[in-house]
Design an enzyme around this catalytic site. Structure first.
Site, PDB file in Angstrom:
ATOM      1  N   HIS A 471      16.549   2.043  -1.981  1.00 14.25           N
ATOM      2  CA  HIS A 471      15.293   2.712  -2.355  1.00 14.25           C
ATOM      3  C   HIS A 471      14.188   2.396  -1.348  1.00 14.25           C
ATOM      4  CE1 HIS A 471      12.181   4.191  -5.238  1.00 14.25           C
ATOM      5  NE2 HIS A 471      11.440   3.279  -4.617  1.00 14.25           N
ATOM      6  N   GLU A 472      13.965   1.120  -1.101  1.00 13.73           N
ATOM      7  CA  GLU A 472      12.879   0.748  -0.200  1.00 13.73           C
ATOM      8  C   GLU A 472      13.147   1.235   1.225  1.00 13.73           C
ATOM      9  OE1 GLU A 472      10.083  -0.182  -1.218  1.00 13.73           O
ATOM     10  OE2 GLU A 472      10.708  -0.555  -3.290  1.00 13.73           O
ATOM     11  N   HIS A 475      11.741   4.617   1.757  1.00 14.96           N
ATOM     12  CA  HIS A 475      10.336   4.582   2.184  1.00 14.96           C
ATOM     13  C   HIS A 475      10.244   4.274   3.679  1.00 14.96           C
ATOM     14  CE1 HIS A 475       8.433   4.958  -1.698  1.00 14.96           C
ATOM     15  NE2 HIS A 475       8.993   3.863  -2.191  1.00 14.96           N
ATOM     16  N   HIS A 478      10.908   7.268   5.744  1.00 13.37           N
ATOM     17  CA  HIS A 478       9.740   8.150   5.716  1.00 13.37           C
ATOM     18  C   HIS A 478       8.710   7.676   6.739  1.00 13.37           C
ATOM     19  CE1 HIS A 478       7.004  10.585   2.726  1.00 13.37           C
ATOM     20  NE2 HIS A 478       7.111  11.165   3.898  1.00 13.37           N
TER      21      HIS A 478
END
Length: 683
Positions: A471-472, A475, A478
């Site tokens: 999940h991290e 980020h 991105h």
């Protein structure tokens, strides 16, 4: 003797402008901020003193060029203050909070600057701007307007005072929470109290105790309510102590009690919203998010809460049945029992013991052959560790990231382990943001809070920790892939209720066959995770979703309840009673399913950036679930799919309306049906 120059006030000579943390000391930070504030104000004054009429170049581009030193200093400091908050750093953070708020107001509320921006905005159709430039002008005008730039001088003075006080209170909330979380870590003199934990978990607990100079075994607390060990611990009293400690944070009547702090935050946020022309803080926040209004948020939360609560009650009945059938002296299920008996049901129904999967999830292999491999297969990027580059803490590892053609993309830093100086939870933040205007490439950090095992022992992750890492890293991708002209749009600078979308999408690769078979291999035998276990894991995707969805929605609703208060009713006397009434109002007041975060330790909304925005996770998950369906329909983990997702979504950063970017990628608006199916909420 000539005083050495402050290393923060000159661009770093290290690759990618990585701050030279080896030469930075705590005493450098405040002087650097003071100098950067002065420089930034002078740059803005140079814009407003231009005698000629505003143009896009002499106003908006000049504004984007300004503040580079401040950005550099702030990114360097706030990386440290969140991940290695020593008492010295905490003192700086508290002193800095009102100064930073005052400086931001000095820019956003500058009447002369706002006149120039507004003048341009009135003529926007005449300027023939490129799409990114046009959107930049729109955003600057809207953000300054929402910040209060059109207010009179008296109102601005009050607004500035409110912002400074709120920044101080948020810093206090975070400091209190870190201290109380550390203080409430539970020490067990004997290993017998921790029956059910693996040898590696016991080793980590023993190390945690030793690090504090204590004998025995120490279980530190995660940011959220439920402790991961609750699923394994067989001693009910141990489970009770852990849950009780977790839920007590910030509300014990000691010097770290956060209740008065959060009550003042709520009251002042309501006053600020009224000053800005909004009925509540939630209305002010959602006005500039994709949701638009608190009413839209409420509709979604209420739509999901009823079926989630219903499913949780059915799950609770199944757990109670297990207790009644297996315990010599049956008892009523309580919150600290839920995870333990859920694992019993999971094992009975699916023959899956998630705690027993840890030997297949060795951290380095998960990182290299899982997280990195998925990114390579999808986007063509590669990673090379750079131990020669200094980081802010010895445990933080630095990797250089390259595009498929070998061109340098940026740096990725992973800080995996928990420590007393690190705030709870997991997050991504930039140290350097990409901008072609400034000529900078991205440097991004992922922080997790995985317990460090004993010396020489492997770090074995839980499935939840594997999910958090993927999940991290979403980020981080991105932040790495966004390729924009203006720093205003860099990386994850998107609407709050959109920012979780790319990270949630990246979780889909955890069980993807090409990825899973590479990283999920037994630490001792190198055997892959058996195919039948993988099938059963997939079959459990909707298992316990009533509980998981309910605890999340409860926290999202508490956030909304606090921040939908107007000035007339914001003076709340009893925090616990207010929270209980809010949960009853939405039907999520089941004592066996406590909220994921209770108010006194809800860092996301009282010291982080999610105030009135914790709903963002489920809001973004609508897009995520719809995107996962698109990948499955279009061949999954392919370079073509990766290029489309990178170019049309990740790569645009904040440089276009996020829902427009989504439509460009998907070809239509998102459909909520995949989310309802995933969460087990479909009729």
């Amino acid at each position: 003797m000539t005083e050495a120059p402050n290393p923060l006030l000159s661009p770093s000579a290290l690759p990618y402008a990585l701050p030279d943390y080896a030469s930075i000391s705590p005493e450098h930070y405040l002087p650097a901020f003071e100098a950067a504030f002065t420089e930034h104000l002078a740059e803005v004054q140079n814009i407003t003193r231009v005698r000629s009429m505003p143009t896009f170049d002499n106003t908006i581009v000049a504004l984007e060029r300004s503040g580079e030193t401040l950005d550099r200093v702030a990114h360097a400091f706030y990386t440290v203050s969140s991940a290695d908050a020593t008492p010295e750093i905490q003192a700086i953070d508290e002193a800095l909070a009102p100064l930073m708020a005052a400086h931001q107001d000095a820019i956003l509320l500058d009447s002369a600057l706002y006149w120039r921006v507004s003048t341009l905005h009135e003529r926007i159709d005449e300027l023939a701007l490129a799409p990114e430039s046009r959107y930049l002008l729109e955003r600057h005008h809207r953000e300054m307007t929402l910040a209060g730039a059109s207010l009179d001088d008296e109102a601005k003075e009050r607004l500035t005072a409110l912002n400074q006080r709120l920044s101080t209170l948020s810093a206090t909330f975070e400091k209190n929470l870190l201290a109380d979380t550390n203080e409430l870590a539970v020490l067990f003199p004997e290993a017998s109290a921790l029956e059910g934990l693996s040898a590696g978990e016991l080793s980590a607990a023993r190390r945690a105790a030793a690090d504090r100079g204590a004998e025995g075994y120490l279980l530190t607390l995660p940011l959220f309510t439920g402790h991961p060990a609750l699923a394994s611990l067989t001693v009910r009293e141990t489970r009770r102590r852990l849950m009780e400690a977790s839920r007590a944070r910030g509300s014990r009547g000691n010097v770290h009690d956060n209740r008065a702090t959060l009550r003042e935050i709520v009251s002042l946020r309501a006053e600020r919203a009224q000053l800005l022309g909004y009925p509540s803080h939630a209305a002010a926040i959602t006005a500039d998010e994709t949701a638009g209004t608190p009413e839209a948020v409420e509709r979604m939360l209420r739509h999901l809460a009823a079926p989630a609560a219903r499913n949780a009650r059915a799950e609770q009945a199944a757990l109670q049945e297990i207790i009644d059938d297996t315990e010599a002296v049956p008892f009523a299920l309580e919150a600290h029992d839920w995870a333990f008996y859920t694992e019993k049901v999971r094992t009975a129904r699916y023959d899956i013991d998630t705690a027993a999967l840890r030997p297949w999830f060795e951290a380095e292999r998960v990182l290299q052959d899982g997280v990195f491999r998925a990114a390579t297969l999808l986007y063509g990027v590669s990673f090379e560790e750079r131990p020669d580059l200094p980081s802010y803490h010895p445990e933080a590892r630095t990797f250089e990231v390259f595009n498929e053609d070998g061109s340098p993309l940026g740096l990725y830093i992973l800080d995996l382990y928990t420590r007393d100086s690190k705030r709870g939870g997991a997050w991504m933040n930039p140290i350097v943001s990409q901008s072609t205007l400034r000529g900078t490439k991205p440097v991004v950090v992922n922080n997790l809070n995985v317990p460090r095992p004993g010396d020489g022992e492997a770090t074995l992750l839980t499935l939840d920790e594997v999910t958090t890492l993927f999940h991290e890293f979403g980020h981080a991708l991105h932040g790495l892939f966004a390729t924009v002209t203006y720093p205003h749009f860099a990386g994850t600078n998107v609407f709050r209720d959109f920012v979780e979308f790319p990270s949630q999408v990246n979780e889909m690769w955890i069980l993807w066959p090409e990825v899973l078979t590479a990283y999920a291999r037994h630490i001792d035998t190198d055997e892959p995770l058996p195919a039948d276990i993988v099938q059963r894991l997939r079959a459990t995707e909707t298992f316990n979703q009533g509980h998981a969805t309910s605890e999340y929605l409860a926290a999202a609703w508490i956030d909304q309840a606090w921040h939908r208060l107007g000035t007339a009713d914001a003076d709340v006397d009893d925090v616990g009673a207010f929270e209980a009434a809010a949960l009853a109002d939405i039907g999520l007041d089941n004592p066996a399913v406590p909220t994921r975060y209770s108010s006194a330790y809800f860092a996301h909304v009282f010291s982080g950036g999610y105030s009135a925005g914790y709903y963002s996770y489920i809001w973004s998950e609508v897009l995520d679930a719809d995107t996962v369906e698109w990948f499955r329909e279009n061949g999954g983990l392919t370079r073509d799919n990766g290029d489309r997702f990178r170019t049309r979504l990740l790569g645009v950063g904040g440089s276009k309306d996020p829902l427009e970017a989504y439509r460009d990628f998907r070809g239509r608006d998102a459909n909520i049906a995949p989310l309802l199916k995933r969460r087990g909420l479909a009729d």
